[in-house]
Every structure is written in C-alpha cells, then in structure tokens.
Design a protein around this motif. Structure first.
Motif, PDB file in Angstrom:
ATOM      1  N   GLU A 168      17.264  -8.626  -5.768  1.00  0.00           N
ATOM      2  CA  GLU A 168      18.606  -8.298  -6.249  1.00  0.00           C
ATOM      3  C   GLU A 168      18.850  -6.815  -5.980  1.00  0.00           C
ATOM      4  N   LYS A 169      20.117  -6.413  -6.079  1.00  0.00           N
ATOM      5  CA  LYS A 169      20.449  -5.011  -5.800  1.00  0.00           C
ATOM      6  C   LYS A 169      19.666  -4.060  -6.697  1.00  0.00           C
ATOM      7  N   LYS A 170      19.657  -4.413  -7.992  1.00  0.00           N
ATOM      8  CA  LYS A 170      18.965  -3.533  -8.949  1.00  0.00           C
ATOM      9  C   LYS A 170      17.471  -3.460  -8.641  1.00  0.00           C
ATOM     10  N   GLU A 171      16.944  -4.574  -8.193  1.00  0.00           N
ATOM     11  CA  GLU A 171      15.517  -4.596  -7.854  1.00  0.00           C
ATOM     12  C   GLU A 171      15.232  -3.666  -6.674  1.00  0.00           C
ATOM     13  N   THR A 172      16.119  -3.686  -5.723  1.00  0.00           N
ATOM     14  CA  THR A 172      15.936  -2.831  -4.550  1.00  0.00           C
ATOM     15  C   THR A 172      15.894  -1.358  -4.967  1.00  0.00           C
ATOM     16  N   LYS A 173      16.788  -1.005  -5.890  1.00  0.00           N
ATOM     17  CA  LYS A 173      16.814   0.386  -6.371  1.00  0.00           C
ATOM     18  C   LYS A 173      15.497   0.738  -7.067  1.00  0.00           C
ATOM     19  N   VAL A 174      15.072  -0.181  -7.934  1.00  0.00           N
ATOM     20  CA  VAL A 174      13.824   0.062  -8.675  1.00  0.00           C
ATOM     21  C   VAL A 174      12.652   0.163  -7.704  1.00  0.00           C
ATOM     22  N   LEU A 175      12.654  -0.723  -6.712  1.00  0.00           N
ATOM     23  CA  LEU A 175      11.563  -0.710  -5.737  1.00  0.00           C
ATOM     24  C   LEU A 175      11.465   0.651  -5.044  1.00  0.00           C
ATOM     25  N   LYS A 176      12.620   1.200  -4.690  1.00  0.00           N
ATOM     26  CA  LYS A 176      12.610   2.507  -4.035  1.00  0.00           C
ATOM     27  C   LYS A 176      11.898   3.538  -4.902  1.00  0.00           C
ATOM     28  N   LYS A 177      12.201   3.502  -6.184  1.00  0.00           N
ATOM     29  CA  LYS A 177      11.572   4.463  -7.108  1.00  0.00           C
ATOM     30  C   LYS A 177      10.058   4.249  -7.162  1.00  0.00           C
ATOM     31  N   ILE A 178       9.672   2.985  -7.252  1.00  0.00           N
ATOM     32  CA  ILE A 178       8.229   2.681  -7.353  1.00  0.00           C
ATOM     33  C   ILE A 178       7.526   3.119  -6.067  1.00  0.00           C
ATOM     34  N   VAL A 179       8.142   2.823  -4.948  1.00  0.00           N
ATOM     35  CA  VAL A 179       7.547   3.186  -3.658  1.00  0.00           C
ATOM     36  C   VAL A 179       7.369   4.698  -3.589  1.00  0.00           C
ATOM     37  N   LYS A 180       8.400   5.423  -4.031  1.00  0.00           N
ATOM     38  CA  LYS A 180       8.336   6.887  -3.993  1.00  0.00           C
ATOM     39  C   LYS A 180       7.195   7.398  -4.874  1.00  0.00           C
ATOM     40  N   ALA A 181       7.107   6.807  -6.060  1.00  0.00           N
ATOM     41  CA  ALA A 181       6.077   7.269  -7.008  1.00  0.00           C
ATOM     42  C   ALA A 181       4.671   6.923  -6.549  1.00  0.00           C
ATOM     43  N   SER A 182       4.535   5.832  -5.818  1.00  0.00           N
ATOM     44  CA  SER A 182       3.178   5.391  -5.457  1.00  0.00           C
ATOM     45  C   SER A 182       2.692   5.982  -4.136  1.00  0.00           C
ATOM     46  N   LYS A 183       3.593   6.627  -3.410  1.00  0.00           N
ATOM     47  CA  LYS A 183       3.249   7.137  -2.078  1.00  0.00           C
ATOM     48  C   LYS A 183       2.115   8.159  -2.156  1.00  0.00           C
ATOM     49  N   SER A 184       1.171   8.022  -1.241  1.00  0.00           N
ATOM     50  CA  SER A 184       0.030   8.944  -1.223  1.00  0.00           C
ATOM     51  C   SER A 184       0.268  10.070  -0.223  1.00  0.00           C
ATOM     52  N   LYS A 185      -0.325  11.223  -0.504  1.00  0.00           N
ATOM     53  CA  LYS A 185      -0.186  12.335   0.428  1.00  0.00           C
ATOM     54  C   LYS A 185      -1.302  12.337   1.470  1.00  0.00           C
ATOM     55  N   SER A 186      -2.277  11.488   1.265  1.00  0.00           N
ATOM     56  CA  SER A 186      -3.418  11.502   2.188  1.00  0.00           C
ATOM     57  C   SER A 186      -2.996  11.032   3.581  1.00  0.00           C
ATOM     58  N   GLU A 187      -3.556  11.681   4.565  1.00  0.00           N
ATOM     59  CA  GLU A 187      -3.252  11.265   5.933  1.00  0.00           C
ATOM     60  C   GLU A 187      -4.182  10.143   6.379  1.00  0.00           C
ATOM     61  N   ASP A 188      -5.253   9.992   5.670  1.00  0.00           N
ATOM     62  CA  ASP A 188      -6.172   8.885   5.976  1.00  0.00           C
ATOM     63  C   ASP A 188      -5.538   7.600   5.452  1.00  0.00           C
ATOM     64  N   ARG A 189      -5.266   6.668   6.359  1.00  0.00           N
ATOM     65  CA  ARG A 189      -4.525   5.455   5.989  1.00  0.00           C
ATOM     66  C   ARG A 189      -5.250   4.632   4.914  1.00  0.00           C
ATOM     67  N   LEU A 190      -6.581   4.546   5.026  1.00  0.00           N
ATOM     68  CA  LEU A 190      -7.319   3.742   4.041  1.00  0.00           C
ATOM     69  C   LEU A 190      -7.314   4.422   2.672  1.00  0.00           C
ATOM     70  N   ILE A 191      -7.578   5.738   2.683  1.00  0.00           N
ATOM     71  CA  ILE A 191      -7.565   6.445   1.391  1.00  0.00           C
ATOM     72  C   ILE A 191      -6.173   6.366   0.770  1.00  0.00           C
ATOM     73  N   ALA A 192      -5.154   6.513   1.626  1.00  0.00           N
ATOM     74  CA  ALA A 192      -3.780   6.444   1.115  1.00  0.00           C
ATOM     75  C   ALA A 192      -3.513   5.069   0.502  1.00  0.00           C
ATOM     76  N   ALA A 193      -3.961   4.016   1.188  1.00  0.00           N
ATOM     77  CA  ALA A 193      -3.740   2.655   0.673  1.00  0.00           C
ATOM     78  C   ALA A 193      -4.448   2.472  -0.675  1.00  0.00           C
ATOM     79  N   ARG A 194      -5.631   3.021  -0.769  1.00  0.00           N
ATOM     80  CA  ARG A 194      -6.375   2.887  -2.036  1.00  0.00           C
ATOM     81  C   ARG A 194      -5.715   3.694  -3.151  1.00  0.00           C
TER      82      ARG A 194
END
Lengths: 638, 659
Positions: free
Chosen positions: B269-295
C-alpha cells in the motif's frame, strides 16, 4: 464488612499517597542483604453467624511489599489461594514504581485464576495469580483482598512470613464475646508476638502484632517445617446458655473426623462380602486374614486422589471403591475397614500427618496436623496394627516411611479416640552396603559390587527395580552406585534377589570405570573410593542449596578390596579419618593385608531436614568428604 | 500459515451442502475383549496399544460452516504394575475442541471382569497452571494385564492439513485412520516409512468421500541418543487437495502457495511504501564490504523487529510492523525481502520443514511441508532464518540444513512479478565456520600445590550462537542480574562441574553488531587448585578437564537410527602446562591419540591429540571435527569411537615427577 474493607483500603491508600521515594531509603541500608521486605501484612478477620446459625469468617488482608534488590521475580506477582471452603469476595492490587522522588502508581488489572492438581487426579486447589508490571528495584506492591470461609474447622492457620522480613505484621480477629480460641505457634523463636484483647460493642477484638527480623530460606523443606506460623483455632462458642464445641480438644477433632469419615454411605455389598469370604476362607489365623485383605486392597484398588471440598474428608462409599477399584487414602482405608469388618475384624481410620508436616496431635488440635488416613486394626488387646493401603510395599519391621516418628489419631467411634505415636527410626534401620572387588583389565578399573539394601532402602530399590528389564536394571543400579558419574558403565547385573521376610534386596553389578588408569614410571595411580552416596546430591549440587531434605536417617557402607600383584604395594597408605557435623558422621579406614588393599567407608545421617541455619555446617561436611575422596593412591610396580 | 489457508479454503466453500453429523452414536463393538494376543511382548513394554483408531468426519453444519467430528478410540494392555498409575487416568484437553460429545471407557481385567466408567466421575479441570481446561477421567479396575478401552467423540474446527505420526515408543496393534468428507472435497495424502497408503471410496448415495487405512501392527520405535526419531516414524501427510464443486483442479499446491505469497510480499500500500523507505534508510550499512553490510542490515532488523507466532493480517502490514515492531511470519519475510531488495541484494526465498521432524518431500505437492522460511543470498552462497532471533547470514536454523526446500523463484511475466515454484537443496554450512578454540595456560606452584589457569576461548558460528546472540541482553545490568548472567555463562561454558574458581573473566565481541560476524571471545583467569593432586611424591594434573565436559557414548546399544549431529563443527585445544622447576612429565605418551572416521583427508570425524615440549612448557594440541551432519548406521561405531576418544581425553591426567 464491605464498608470496613473499603475504609481500610482507603486509609492505606491515603498513607501511600503521602509517601515519597526517600521515605523508604532507610530500608535499603537496614536490609541490604534482603531481596524483598514486607512492609505491612495486616489481616482483619471477622467471625459472624449466618441466619442459619453457621459461622461465617470474613478475612481482609492488606499486604505491602518493597523490592530492595534487582530480583524482580520476588515481587512481580501475588497469589491468592481459594477452594471450595473459601472464596475471594474482592481484590485490588496496585504497583508503585519509583519516578525520581515520587512513586508512579498504577492499578493492576491483570489476573488469572488457575487450578493446580499437583499429584492429585482432581482437587479444588485454585489460585488467583496477579501479575504486577513495571517492577524494578525500589518498586512497591500493594494487595488487598477479602475472602470468606465457610468451614470453621478448616480456618485459622497463618504464616507470619513466607520467608521474608516483615516490618509490620498483625492479625486481628473480631469475634462474638462468647467465642474462645486455642492459639498455637510454630517456628516463632526470635519473633516477639504481642497479644492484646478488648471487648467493644459486644465484640471481642483479639490482636496479635509481630515483626519478623530474619529472612528464612528452605528451598527443599516443606514450608510448615521452617516458616513461622500462628494458628488461631476456634475452640468453643458459648451463646444463649449453650456451648458449641469446635477445635477445643482431640475429642472434638476426633468427633469431626468421625462425622465426615462415616458419611461415606457404605451399603451392604453382597459381591464384596462374597469376595472377602473367598479371600479369607483358607487363612488359618487372624494375622493371615488381615494381611490377605490388606494385600488385596493395596494391590487391586489403585490410587487416584480426589480432594475437592468435603471429598477431601469424606471417603467415597466402600461400594463405589470396591466396584470401581480406585480411590485415595481415605477411600482405600474405608474399603479395607469394611472388608475387615466382614471378616470379623475391627479396624478404625487413623488420621496421620506425614513427615512433611511438623505437627503432633498433642501439640495442636487441628485438621492441619493430618494429611493422610491409614487403617488401625484392633488386635484384641495388643497394640493396634497400622496398615497403609496406599503403599505398594510393606515393611513389617519399620513404620510406613512417610509417618515414622509421627502421631496418629485413631477414631474408634463418635466419642472415643486413641492417640498413637509411631516410633522414630535409627540410621542403622536403613543400611546400604556395597562390597566392591576391584581389578584392572586393559588399563581400566573393573568393579564387582555386591549390593545389599535394607530397611527403607529396600522399599525404594524394590519399587525402582520391580518388573524392570535387564537394560533398565543396569541403568538403575548404575544410578544407585555411581549417581550421575558418567565414567562408569554397568556391564551386567546378576544374583538379583528380593527377600521380603528380611526386608532386603541383594544383587551384584559388574562395572567398568571408563577412566583409564594413570601410569607413571613408579606404578599406577587409581582412585578407590565411593562415587556416590545414593539419595544424597553430589557436593557440587549440595552447595547450591540453602537447606536440604533426606528421606530417612540412613547408613551407607562401602568396603573396597583390591588384589595387589605380587610385589606391589600401596605407596603411602592414607590415614584413617573421621569427619562429623551436627547431623552426620563419616569415617574412612585403610589397610594393606594379605596382598590386598582394603578400604572402608561409612556415612551415617540422623536428620531428614537440614534447615538453613545448619546448612553451612552440612555442606562443609560434604566438602571435606568430597575433597578427601578425590585422592589417588599409587600402587607401585612389583 | 494455517489460518491463512483456512480463510482461503472457506472462501469457496459456500457451494457446500450441509452433511449429516455422522459418528455421534459411535460406540465400541460388542461386550468382549477381542484384542490381539501380545504375550511375547508383554515383558518388554510398560504397555501395548491394542487399538488406535482416529476418525475425522467433516461436514457442513446448519450455519454452512465446515465442522469436524473427531473420534479417538484406543485400547491399551497395561503390562507392568508400575505402569498402572500412568494409564488409569485419562485427560482430554479441550483447547481445540468446541464440544466434547461423548466419552466412554471400560476395563477388562485378566480374571474376566469388566469395569465401566462412571460418567459422574468425569471431572472438569479448569485452566490448570494456565494450560487450559481438560476433562480428567478416572478409569476403573485397572490392574496389571488389564485392557483399557476408551473412546471420545468431539466437535471441533476441521483440521485441513496435517502431519501425523502413527508409530510410538510402544508397539501398536489394529491401527485405523478414517477421514470422511463431503464428496466434493478431495484430499491428497502420502504415507512414509512403511505406513500403508490411504484408500479412497465415494458413497454417491450419502454424497461422502472416505479415506482410510488399516494396519494390523506397527512396531515400537525407540529413541536413541544422537538421533532424531520422528523422521523415521511411520507417518502420513495429508491435505485438502480438491474442491470438486469448483472444478477438478488441484488446490493448495506449491504453485498456489507461491502465487498467493508474491502479492502478500510485494504489493505494498502507499503508506507501506513510505514506511519501507524509512526502514531501508535506517537499516542501511556504511560498510563497503557487501557481506558485512548485509549482516549489519540483518542485525538492525533482528534488533528492531520481533517475530510473533500470531498470524494476524495486521502484522504483515509494514505500517503496523513499524509501529509495534512486531511481525508475523509472513510479515517478517516481507520486511526482509523488501529491505534487502531495496538495498540491491538478490535474496531468494525458500520454505521447508525442520529436519528433526521430517525430510521435505518435494513430490508431495501440498502445504504440509511448508513450515519455515529461509532466505538465500546467492552472491555469498549463504542462508539465514529471518524468524529466528539468533540466526545470521551464513547460519540459518541448523535443522533446515541439508533439507530439500520449496524455492520461490522470482520472475517477471508481462511486466508483473510472480513466484515460480522450484525445488532446491539447502546447503550445509562448512564445518570450518563453526568452531570452538580454547587456549589454556597452566602454571603450577608445587610447594603450595596451587594452579593458575589463563584461558583464551574463541568461538565462531553455531558454537558462538547460543551466547553471542544473547550476550547484549544478559549483560545489560538493567535487565539482568549479574548473578544470573554468571549462571548463564557458567552453564554455557559448562564450567559448573569443573574444579575451577573464576578469578576474572571478560568477553569481547558481544555487541549486537558482532553477532556471528566476529568471534565471541572469553578471556579468563581461574584458580585451578583442584586440578592438582599430590600423591606419593607426584603431582597429578587433571589436564583433560581443561577441554571442558565431553559427551560420551560408552553404553553400547543396538543401533537402528543414523546419527544426526545437528551441525558441522570443529574444536581446537591448546594446553600449555608450565613444568615446575625440578619436575618432569612422567607420562607424555598418554597424550598421543588419533581416532577417526575414514582415512586421512577423507575423514569425516576425528579426534587427535599430540604433545611436544617447548622449553619448560609441556604443550598438548588436540583437534576434533565433525564435517557431516549425518552419519550412517554403517559409520556409527567409528563415530562412537571419535566421541568416546574426546571423553577419554577428558579424563587424562598429567603425571609430574621430581627429576
């Protein structure tokens, strides 16, 4: 009564509002070792008469606690028990969470009613479980409840503390002027109980005030054995020139038991009579008759406990129990008495308290003394013969294990009774002897252990091993000799013999110690000593307990014999040793004789309950034994 | 999953015709005790099941709701005195029952008497210990060699998919299973490990369809150490498979599961998409190592959002999930899939069941084996279990490893995304990635007979999981008492049975972001005085204890089940004993061991120990490894030797003698 209750609660709440976090600070210093402090435990009980002339007992309880440690488990719930004789009229609970200098107050609405069957098939043990939330160090809880009791014989016993320190405890009983009480206390050494009494508006107001300054712990000990308790029991009630007797003396208690027990409604039963006749027809004397019928009831009628309301006191009819072949202690007792009667033998119910309870009939007149009923057989002049039809095993030489040293109230008719004391038992009555022959095979120490179990050990072992297959027998014998010690495997069990006339079980186990012998250039190091004293936890567990319970006084004997190779000797024979504590003694002796290394160990315990004040002594004793037994001997090369 | 299934199912049942309430008059057959003779088995078992009948009769009630009458009819022979009190009462739990319609019981005694249940003696126990109500029934006349027969009939909501075991730890005779349903419903089933297949009959007059099997005898299946019993039990999986009122097409298939799930996960839903963006932003890792970032992303999601077992639609909506930080199983999968996708990770979704219950059967096309989600990251060739708090990428629920699974392949068709059902095997995590390495330095004062042990312990993978995943919680002073933390750690390290007194201990890498990324390290100093014993001028040192308590398989019992080792792993132990001046080691050769399953490099399990002397240090190095999760019956004795070698090492004593 309801008005009084709310007034009481309102006053207490008012006081609470006036209090700040700082007001409680001193308790943290004063009771720094305590988890929880009971600030108030105030009970107000009013005894009135219903229109029908029955006594109604209304009890209002106000309990306030504070958490002095981080251990929130101690205070985040409260339990109010109830059953068919008592109901909760109302309850209220509040929590107070420290919020800077003040408390944030909240009402607790979450509660659940649970039943608890315990070991019974069915009973009426219910409890209201109240969950406090937001509990942290410094939090306080308040609980108010009102309960009504409708059976005066089953009311009047109070714990003064459930182990906690109590600042302000009181029990106030408001009763008609003509009512008298018998008051008893247990485990109240060091607790000052102030009693006062006044007459106001034709009411007698009796008040007991106390505080408990030492906490008590007893993880494995039944509560009544060590917790302080006060028993305010209605003795008699005089009004309008007549006197109703309640728990005045053993005679009135006996009468109450009689009334209940003989309400079972036994009817003549031709099928039962025919069976009794056939069972006893080939017996040649009275003892045989008694034992035949006793064996039939204990083996053919299976234990299923029903303990709801008066069903806890009134047996089901002998006809029902005979036809359905199940029942609890009172049911089986009732049936056996009825069957004995048919065989021309007189028997009575004997009300007893098991060793869980500290009471004796001569110390206190109350049904609280008893939690079991057995059969007292009239042997025409000699002592009564006491038979417990709930026990699958019977020892001719010792009293039933659950009641040694206790008293029995034998109710012979509606007026007469007889108070009997079961003898105590000596440690030597229950001996577990293990004679161990040792040898070495493939660097492993082999043990051939002749085990002899007597007295209550016999009862336990017979129960464990009866009908077991070889695999299970091996498992059980391993636990008996080696406990949880995983290094030993029992390879086989032989010579298994149950001697009922001697109350003795004997068998031999062939075991291997899987720990390889440690060799050095001088010879080999071996540990030759007991691994386990059956029924007593190893020291590593024992030291975790604040109190302890052992089923019966007992003696454990070990005799080890190790054949030395010719030319081999024990380097530095260990010194003979004796350790003692208040309730136990341990002795070890050694010798090298006729080419054998011989060692003897003997442990003797005299108490069944080791309270918290003796526990340190007890664990120190086992620590010494533990360290002492953890010694190797060097057997030199030939 | 089950509730969702029911809703889907009921959505197309309105065409159903109300059926009669069969089995309400169920009773036993005749008055005599006609059960199997079991004399040859009576000595070996506490009881033997003489009849095991389970009947489900599904029908539409007057409200057009699908209901079920269930009949349980059993008979036991009580073979041991000791078993009497286990069998002379019967509890019928009412949690899943709408109405208990009928209960009856009778007992045949060996001397020919028959005792019947007194209906007045059926008690209702209310909410015992919070576990709900049940009927407590006392059975009359039970004695050794008596036969207890009872049945009960109840009305309840229908069970539409089920996995049922018919083999127990005691033998079972005369086994019947019957499922009777309206004829427009069709079930699919599969039997395993020798259980008979279901037969099917249609009664056109009664408009009913009946599935059933009968077996005269099912032998006992005893449990064994280091083995899972349930996968080897005679069992059956069964599911609704057809609604013939609609058409003859299969329903509740893997394809249908895949098809339904895609929209639930990715149509936001629209509201879900907005919330997802926030969650994605908050969970994003700064590590350049893809595996460490995923973890790190996973760490964030595991810390912020908790899986609940309630399958309420609201808890698969990202708005609700964000607000309450709680998510249903589908909700958690939705959260992880969307977050990782938005952060440019390819994530594949698989479903399977736990290996300790049963193997996944891709050939049985029903929901019965679809029990637990697992995510696969192809670029790392690693899995994670999103619903399990302690799992991290590379370390999924260990009991899913080696299982076949339903792989939901994401594809695009005409611009629309869908899941295609495929099958894949879940890989097994390399044994080198789960390890427990311990370095012990022991110094001894021979005069005072004291010992000091300096410990460095490093754990990775599954070996670290039970403590590293919780360390942050248990070390939080506001949440956990220090004593409780120590108790937990003592239990985890199995220190309690060891003769150590802990002087100091510290831990490293216990933060949430370290979980299964960095090794969990314990550094400790212990007084090990009780490791020492002075005897006849020698000092005996219990060095074997320094590897910690070991499992053992000393008891030899006939083995019928293969070993399930849980997960693959390895141990490395390095024990350095400072030899006191004037002493020498008198028994060094005791520390040479090499016990293995297989030869050389092809070994799949081994325990080795060797020693060397470095200056005044006696050094023992021991390695132990289990590279497989399964060991066959043929390999059992060799496997047992490896396990027992470790147990034997545990008891070794170093003998120091004066030079």
């Amino acid at each position: 009564m309801r008005t009084t209750a709310f007034l009481f609660l309102w006053v207490s709440t008012l006081i609470t509002f006036a209090q700040r976090v700082d007001d409680y600070q001193s308790y943290f210093d004063k009771y720094e070792d305590e988890d929880v402090l009971v600030l108030k435990d105030n009970k107000v009980i009013e005894i009135t008469e219903t229109k029908e002339g029955e006594l109604l007992i209304t009890e209002e309880v106000f309990m306030e606690k504070i958490l002095l440690s981080e251990n929130t488990d101690e205070i985040d719930f409260a339990i109010i028990p109830f059953n068919d004789f008592s109901k909760i009229v109302e309850y209220k609970a509040y929590g107070y969470k420290p919020n800077e200098k003040k408390y944030s107050k909240y009402r607790v609405f979450y509660s659940n009613d649970y039943s608890s069957m315990g070991g019974f098939f069915y009973n009426d043990y219910y409890f209201k479980y109240i969950s406090y939330y937001n509990i942290e160090k410094g939090s306080r809880t308040e609980l108010f409840y009102e309960k009504e009791y409708n059976e005066p014989y089953l009311w009047g016993s109070f714990y003064l503390s459930k182990g906690e320190v109590v600042e302000d405890g009181s029990i106030t009983v408001v009763s008609p002027v003509g009512m008298n009480f018998n008051v008893y206390s247990f485990n109240t050494e060091g607790i000052e109980i102030k009693f006062s009494e006044e007459i106001k508006r034709k009411k007698k107001i009796s008040r007991w005030e106390y505080s408990v300054s030492d906490s008590r712990k007893g993880e494995l000990i039944p509560g009544m054995q060590y917790l302080p308790s006060l028993h305010i029991l209605i003795s008699d009630y005089e009004k309008d020139g007549t006197k109703d007797l309640y728990l005045k003396d053993l005679s009135t208690l006996s009468k109450w038991y009689h009334k209940n027990f003989y309400s079972a409604g036994n009817e003549p039963d031709s099928v039962m009579n025919a069976l009794v006749d056939s069972l006893v027809q080939n017996t040649t004397n009275e003892k045989q008759k008694i034992m035949t019928l006793f064996d039939w009831v204990r083996h053919k009628v299976r234990y299923i406990g029903v303990e709801d309301g008066y069903n806890g006191y009134i047996p089901r009819s002998s006809n029902f129990v005979f036809s359905q072949r199940y029942g609890d202690c009172k049911d089986k007792t009732n049936l056996l008495i009825e069957m004995l009667k048919r065989a021309g033998i007189t028997a009575y119910p004997a009300f007893v308290g098991t060793n869980d309870l500290p009471f004796d009939h001569e110390e206190i007149v109350s049904p609280i003394v008893d939690n079991h009923v057995i059969v007292a057989v009239d042997t025409n002049g000699a002592d009564y013969w006491y038979l417990d039809p709930t026990q699958s095993e019977y020892l001719g030489k010792l009293p039933p294990m659950a009641v040694f040293g206790k008293s029995a109230l034998v109710v012979t008719d509606s007026i007469h009774y007889y108070n009997y004391h079961f003898p105590g038992v000596q440690p030597e009555d229950s001996r577990l002897v293990q004679n161990v022959e040792l040898s070495i095979s493939n660097d492993l120490l082999k043990q051939e252990v002749d085990v002899e179990a007597n007295g209550y050990f016999f009862l336990k072992f017979k129960n464990y091993m009866f009908e077991q297959n070889d695999k299970r027998k091996k498992d059980i014998t391993k636990i008996i000799t080696y406990g949880d010690e995983r290094d030993f495997t029992v390879d086989s069990v032989s010579n298994f013999n149950i001697n009922d006339s001697l109350d003795q079980i004997t068998y031999t186990i062939h075991a291997t110690n899987q720990t390889p012998v440690t060799y050095s250039s001088k010879g080999m190091f071996v540990k030759i000593c007991p691994s386990h004293f059956f029924d007593i936890d190893p020291y590593s567990d024992l030291k975790e307990y604040d109190s302890y319970a052992i089923d019966f006084p007992a003696v454990w004997e070990f005799n080890f014999s190790f054949n030395l190779e010719e030319g081999s000797h024990v380097h530095s024979l260990p010194a003979d040793t004796v350790f003692t504590c208040d309730c136990a003694r341990f002795e070890a002796k050694y010798e090298e004789k006729d080419g054998k290394y011989l060692s003897f160990y003997n442990l003797r315990t005299t108490e069944i309950y080791i309270m918290d004040d003796k526990m340190e002594d007890f664990t120190d004793f086992f620590k010494k034994i533990h360290r002492y037994l953890n010694q190797s001997i060097l057997i030199t090369k030939p | 999953m089950r509730t969702a299934l029911l809703l889907v199912f009921l959505a197309f049942t309105s065409l159903g015709i109300a059926q009669n309430d069969d089995y309400l008059d169920y009773t036993w057959e005749g008055d005599s005790c006609n059960f199997a003779i079991t004399d040859s088995l009576n000595d070996d078992y506490s009881a033997i099941i003489l009849k095991d009948c389970y009947i489900q009769n599904q029908y539409y009630d007057e409200n057009d709701d699908l209901k079920e009458i269930v009949v349980i009819h059993k008979a036991y022979r009580v073979c041991k005195e000791k078993a009497i009190e286990d069998y002379n009462t019967l509890n019928i739990y009412l949690n899943r029952i709408d109405t208990l319609l009928k209960v009856d019981a009778r007992v045949f005694t060996p001397d020919g008497n028959v005792f019947y249940l007194d209906q007045k003696d059926i008690k209702t126990v209310e909410n015992e210990a919070g576990e709900g109500d049940y009927k407590a029934i006392a059975l009359p006349g039970v004695e050794k060699n008596a036969v207890i027969e009872y049945y009960w009939v109840a009305k309840r909501d229908p069970i539409l998919i089920n996995n049922m075991n018919f083999q127990y730890s005691i033998p079972c005779y005369d086994v019947d299973y019957v499922l009777e349903v309206p004829d427009f419903l069709g079930y699919v089933s599969k039997s395993y490990n020798g259980l008979p297949d279901l037969d099917e009959e249609v009664d056109e007059d009664e408009e009913t369809r009946k599935y059933f099997f009968h077996s005269d005898y099912l032998p006992a299946l005893p449990s064994q150490p280091w083995a899972e019993t349930d996968p080897y039990a005679m069992r059956m999986s069964i599911s609704v498979g057809y609604n013939y009122n609609r058409n003859a097409a299969r329903i509740l298939t893997h394809a249908e599961f895949a098809s339904n799930l895609y929209a639930k996960l990715f149509e936001l839903e629209k509201k879900e998409t907005k919330v997802l963006k926030k969650i994605v932003k908050a969970s994003k890792s700064k590590s350049e190592d893809r595996l460490i970032a995923a973890r790190e992303i996973e760490n964030y999601l595991k810390e912020e959002y908790t899986h609940i077992s309630l399958d309420i639609p609201a808890f698969r909506n990202l708005v609700t999930i964000s607000e309450f930080q709680l998510a249903s199983e589908t909700g958690i999968v939705k959260l992880y899939m969307n977050v990782f996708k938005n952060l440019d990770y390819e994530v594949q979704l698989l479903y399977t069941c736990s290996r300790d219950e049963m193997p996944f059967d891709k050939d049985f096309d029903a929901y019965t084996h679809i029990d637990e989600p697992i995510l696969y990251f192809p670029e790392f060739d690693m899995y994670t279990s999103p619903t399990i708090t302690t799992s991290r990428i590379g370390f999924p629920n260990a009991y899913l490893m080696g299982q076949q699974a339903l792989y939901l392949k994401e594809v695009e068709v005409v611009g629309e995304g869908i899941f295609l059902p495929k099958y894949a095997e879940i890989g097994v995590t390399d044994w080198k990635l789960s390890g427990d390495s311990i370095y012990q330095n022991v110094t001894i004062d021979p005069e005072e007979l004291t010992a000091h042990v300096n410990t460095y312990r490093s754990q990775i993978g599954y070996k670290a999981m039970p403590v590293q995943a919780f360390y942050d919680v248990i070390s939080d002073e506001d949440e956990f008492k220090y004593e409780d933390m120590v108790d937990y750690l003592m239990a985890f390290y199995e220190i309690e049975p060891l003769p150590f007194v802990m002087d100091s201990v510290e831990f490293e890498n216990g933060e949430p972001e370290d979980i299964l990324i960095k090794p969990f390290i314990m550094k400790g100093n212990f007084s090990g005085d009780e490791l020492l014993e002075e005897s006849a001028g020698h000092i005996l040192v219990d060095v074997g204890l320094l590897i910690g308590p070991q499992a053992e398989l000393y008891d030899s019992i006939p083995r019928t089940l293969p070993v399930d080792h849980g997960y693959t792993n390895h141990y490395y132990r390095e024990i350095r004993v400072q030899i006191p001046d004037g002493y020498k080691v008198d028994n060094p050769e005791a520390f040479t061991m090499d016990v293995r399953l297989g030869e050389g490099a092809s070994s799949t399990a081994w325990f080795t120990s060797e020693y060397k002397t470095e200056g005044n240090e006696f050094v023992i190095i021991s390695e132990e490894a289990y590279t497989e999760i399964h060991y066959s019956l043929e390999d059992y004795e060799a496997f047992r030797d490896v396990v027992n070698a470790a147990a034997n090492f545990n008891k070794l004593r170093l003998v120091l003698v004066k030079e």
